[in-house]
Design an enzyme around this catalytic site. Structure first.
Site, mmCIF file in Angstrom:
data_model
loop_
_atom_site.group_PDB
_atom_site.id
_atom_site.type_symbol
_atom_site.label_atom_id
_atom_site.label_comp_id
_atom_site.label_asym_id
_atom_site.label_seq_id
_atom_site.Cartn_x
_atom_site.Cartn_y
_atom_site.Cartn_z
ATOM 1 N N GLY A 100 0.824 -1.206 0.000
ATOM 2 C CA GLY A 100 0.000 0.000 0.000
ATOM 3 C C GLY A 100 0.858 1.256 0.000
ATOM 4 N N LYS B 88 -0.291 -0.474 10.041
ATOM 5 C CA LYS B 88 0.130 -1.526 10.961
ATOM 6 C C LYS B 88 0.548 -0.942 12.304
ATOM 7 C CE LYS B 88 2.060 -4.898 8.696
ATOM 8 N NZ LYS B 88 3.180 -5.365 7.888
ATOM 9 N N THR C 69 -3.917 -2.931 6.800
ATOM 10 C CA THR C 69 -4.903 -3.065 5.723
ATOM 11 C C THR C 69 -4.230 -3.640 4.482
ATOM 12 O OG1 THR C 69 -4.491 -0.811 4.943
ATOM 13 C CG2 THR C 69 -6.299 -1.110 6.522
ATOM 14 N N GLU D 219 -8.862 -1.280 0.661
ATOM 15 C CA GLU D 219 -7.986 -1.765 1.726
ATOM 16 C C GLU D 219 -8.792 -2.591 2.718
ATOM 17 O OE1 GLU D 219 -5.363 1.063 3.504
ATOM 18 O OE2 GLU D 219 -5.730 2.540 1.923
ATOM 19 N N HIS E 41 -8.536 -10.726 12.366
ATOM 20 C CA HIS E 41 -7.825 -11.940 12.793
ATOM 21 C C HIS E 41 -6.362 -11.557 12.993
ATOM 22 C CE1 HIS E 41 -6.775 -16.170 13.046
ATOM 23 N NE2 HIS E 41 -5.770 -15.937 12.201
HETATM 24 P P1 ADP Z 1 0.690 -1.374 3.359
HETATM 25 O O1 ADP Z 1 0.821 0.116 3.291
HETATM 26 O O2 ADP Z 1 1.756 -2.101 2.573
HETATM 27 O O3 ADP Z 1 -0.694 -1.855 2.997
HETATM 28 P P2 ADP Z 1 -0.019 -1.927 6.164
HETATM 29 O O4 ADP Z 1 0.642 -1.292 7.353
HETATM 30 O O5 ADP Z 1 -1.414 -1.488 5.847
HETATM 31 O O6 ADP Z 1 0.953 -1.756 4.917
HETATM 32 O O7 ADP Z 1 0.017 -3.498 6.393
HETATM 33 C C1 ADP Z 1 -0.668 -4.327 5.494
HETATM 34 C C2 ADP Z 1 -0.093 -5.739 5.408
HETATM 35 O O8 ADP Z 1 -0.109 -6.354 6.707
HETATM 36 C C3 ADP Z 1 -0.951 -6.638 4.540
HETATM 37 O O9 ADP Z 1 -0.582 -6.535 3.174
HETATM 38 C C4 ADP Z 1 -0.691 -8.031 5.105
HETATM 39 O O10 ADP Z 1 0.418 -8.640 4.439
HETATM 40 C C5 ADP Z 1 -0.307 -7.754 6.568
HETATM 41 N N1 ADP Z 1 -1.353 -8.117 7.548
HETATM 42 C C6 ADP Z 1 -1.104 -8.805 8.712
HETATM 43 N N2 ADP Z 1 -2.228 -8.970 9.426
HETATM 44 C C7 ADP Z 1 -3.239 -8.393 8.699
HETATM 45 C C8 ADP Z 1 -4.663 -8.271 8.929
HETATM 46 N N3 ADP Z 1 -5.255 -8.770 10.029
HETATM 47 N N4 ADP Z 1 -5.395 -7.628 7.976
HETATM 48 C C9 ADP Z 1 -4.799 -7.122 6.873
HETATM 49 N N5 ADP Z 1 -3.469 -7.208 6.611
HETATM 50 C C10 ADP Z 1 -2.680 -7.852 7.505
HETATM 51 MG MG MG Z 2 -2.460 -1.022 3.850
#
Ligand code: ADP
Ligand code: MG
Length: 161
Positions: A15, A21, A27, A79, A84
């Site tokens: 993303g 996170k 997401t 997103e 879980h």
């Molecule tokens: P990004 O900007 O790359 O989307 P995020 O901080 O939003 O980074 O983290 C997203 C990533 O976290 C997802 O692509 C997935 O690999 C991982 N992830 C771990 N647990 C979850 C969850 N419960 N829901 C969604 N993504 C999760």
């Molecule tokens: Mg994300």
């Protein structure tokens, strides 16, 4: 929204690194191809539904459909926060989702705390709504019975409804 429930799947991509996170609410982002295939009547805002990573278990989810800052807000992004706790990230894996219902439109927040509180309340609403019999039955849909295979991976996308 007549297109609901809406089923789609695609590879999880990186993303915008907004640090979801770090807020405790990661997401998983869909690629542009999945977003571009959304029916026209699917508005931006917060949705709830079911999600599955590759051939794993089916979990409750909340999804935000919003405007993508990378494309000067001319393109949407999707997103998904899966309700879980996963042991590991799942970038590159296939995320299958059933969008079941709509919670609220997008809105601005005065502070990060206010945003986090709103997301937690969205998650609670999603959990409650998805326990209704008419929504629980979508977990059993054939869409989730189709194993995600090498074919699906190479196609990267399969939208249906
Ligand atoms: P990004 O900007 O790359 O989307 P995020 O901080 O939003 O980074 O983290 C997203 C990533 O976290 C997802 O692509 C997935 O690999 C991982 N992830 C771990 N647990 C979850 C969850 N419960 N829901 C969604 N993504 C999760
Ligand atoms: Mg994300």
């Amino acid at each position: 929204m007549r297109s609901l429930p809406y089923f789609c799947r695609g590879e999880v991509v990186h993303g915008f690194g907004r640090g979801s996170k770090e807020l405790g609410i990661p997401t998983a982002n869909f690629p542009e191809s999945v977003v571009d295939s959304l029916p026209a009547d699917i508005n931006t805002g917060i949705y709830y539904g079911w999600a599955r990573v590759d051939n794993g278990d089916i979990h409750k989810m909340v999804m935000s459909i919003g405007w993508n800052p990378y494309y000067k807000n001319t393109k949407k992004s999707m997103e998904t926060h899966v309700i879980h706790t996963f042991k590991e990230d799942f970038y590159g894996q296939i995320l299958s989702v059933a969008m079941v219902g709509y919670i609220r439109p997008e809105r601005g927040f005065k502070s990060l705390d206010e945003l986090i509180a709103a997301i937690h309340s969205d998650i609670e609403e999603a959990k409650r709504k998805l326990d209704l019999p008419e929504h629980l039955k979508l977990k059993e849909d054939n869409f989730f019975k189709t194993p995600v295979s090498t074919t699906t991976r190479s196609d990267k996308i399969m939208n249906g409804h």
